[in-house]
Scaffold this motif. Structure first.
Motif, mmCIF file in Angstrom:
data_model
loop_
_atom_site.group_PDB
_atom_site.id
_atom_site.type_symbol
_atom_site.label_atom_id
_atom_site.label_comp_id
_atom_site.label_asym_id
_atom_site.label_seq_id
_atom_site.Cartn_x
_atom_site.Cartn_y
_atom_site.Cartn_z
ATOM 1 N N SER A 11 27.628 57.070 4.501
ATOM 2 C CA SER A 11 27.971 55.748 4.775
ATOM 3 C C SER A 11 27.585 54.762 3.834
ATOM 4 O O SER A 11 27.877 53.583 4.021
ATOM 5 C CB SER A 11 27.233 55.438 6.158
ATOM 6 N N THR A 12 26.999 55.112 2.803
ATOM 7 C CA THR A 12 26.724 54.213 1.612
ATOM 8 C C THR A 12 27.870 53.691 1.068
ATOM 9 O O THR A 12 28.882 54.536 0.634
ATOM 10 C CB THR A 12 25.655 55.061 0.613
ATOM 11 N N PRO A 13 28.150 52.552 1.092
ATOM 12 C CA PRO A 13 29.385 52.009 0.209
ATOM 13 C C PRO A 13 29.519 51.992 -1.191
ATOM 14 O O PRO A 13 28.631 52.347 -1.896
ATOM 15 C CB PRO A 13 29.442 50.429 0.630
ATOM 16 N N ILE A 25 33.364 45.180 -9.324
ATOM 17 C CA ILE A 25 33.564 45.452 -7.871
ATOM 18 C C ILE A 25 34.739 44.863 -7.198
ATOM 19 O O ILE A 25 34.975 43.740 -7.603
ATOM 20 C CB ILE A 25 32.241 45.352 -7.044
ATOM 21 N N ARG A 26 35.478 45.472 -6.565
ATOM 22 C CA ARG A 26 36.502 44.929 -5.832
ATOM 23 C C ARG A 26 35.835 43.997 -4.627
ATOM 24 O O ARG A 26 35.030 44.020 -3.991
ATOM 25 C CB ARG A 26 37.303 45.933 -5.100
ATOM 26 N N SER A 27 36.643 42.886 -4.466
ATOM 27 C CA SER A 27 36.256 41.669 -3.642
ATOM 28 C C SER A 27 36.203 42.182 -2.056
ATOM 29 O O SER A 27 35.088 41.790 -1.498
ATOM 30 C CB SER A 27 36.985 40.311 -3.851
ATOM 31 N N LYS A 28 36.924 43.054 -1.848
ATOM 32 C CA LYS A 28 36.953 43.731 -0.489
ATOM 33 C C LYS A 28 35.744 44.470 -0.190
ATOM 34 O O LYS A 28 35.459 44.694 1.075
ATOM 35 C CB LYS A 28 38.240 44.260 0.050
ATOM 36 N N ILE A 31 30.930 42.700 0.326
ATOM 37 C CA ILE A 31 30.262 42.178 1.464
ATOM 38 C C ILE A 31 29.479 43.275 1.674
ATOM 39 O O ILE A 31 28.348 43.384 2.029
ATOM 40 C CB ILE A 31 31.086 41.547 2.405
ATOM 41 N N ARG A 32 30.128 44.476 1.911
ATOM 42 C CA ARG A 32 29.607 45.628 2.575
ATOM 43 C C ARG A 32 28.427 46.269 1.404
ATOM 44 O O ARG A 32 27.420 46.708 1.652
ATOM 45 C CB ARG A 32 30.496 46.728 2.566
#
Length: 123
Positions: A11-13, A25-28, A31-32
């Motif tokens: 589950s680690t992003p 890093i991608r903007s989407k 946050i995660r």
């Protein structure tokens, strides 16, 4: 593989990657990723989470947990160093030591301007 290495937890992003010293890093995913980093910092005791019910805000707030090494307290060291500087510098330096840097600079500018006015015979 571009993922955080926190064991076998899937589950680690994805936390992005470093390319030539730049974190990408991608903007989407940002946050995660930040949420994951804050959770780990909280788990390690480096930050404290303040839930919305206690803060009155709509989101969790995070505060740094200041920790000090064993030994002499930081504030005491700063006070001792300040006192030693005052004793060594004399009364004028003592007054400047209590002022913010910008106020010290302001006072020096005023003194310089007054000296210039005296030289010109205007003061």
């Amino acid at each position: 593989n571009g993922r955080a290495s926190s064991g076998s937890d899937d589950s680690t992003p994805w936390l992005g990657q470093f390319i030539h010293g730049v974190w990408e890093i991608r903007s989407k995913a940002a946050i995660r990723a930040v949420t994951c980093v804050l959770a780990e910092l909280t788990r390690l005791g480096l930050v404290a989470s303040l839930p919305p019910a206690k803060s009155g805000k709509g989101v969790d707030l995070y505060m740094i947990n200041n920790t000090y090494s064993a030994g002499e307290e930081f504030a005491a060291v700063r006070r001792r160093d300040r006192q030693m500087k005052r004793e060594a510098a004399g009364p004028k330096q003592e007054a400047e030591e209590d002022l913010a840097d910008i106020e010290v600079e302001r006072r020096r500018n005023i003194e310089r301007n007054q000296a210039l006015l005296r030289e010109l015979g205007l003061a």
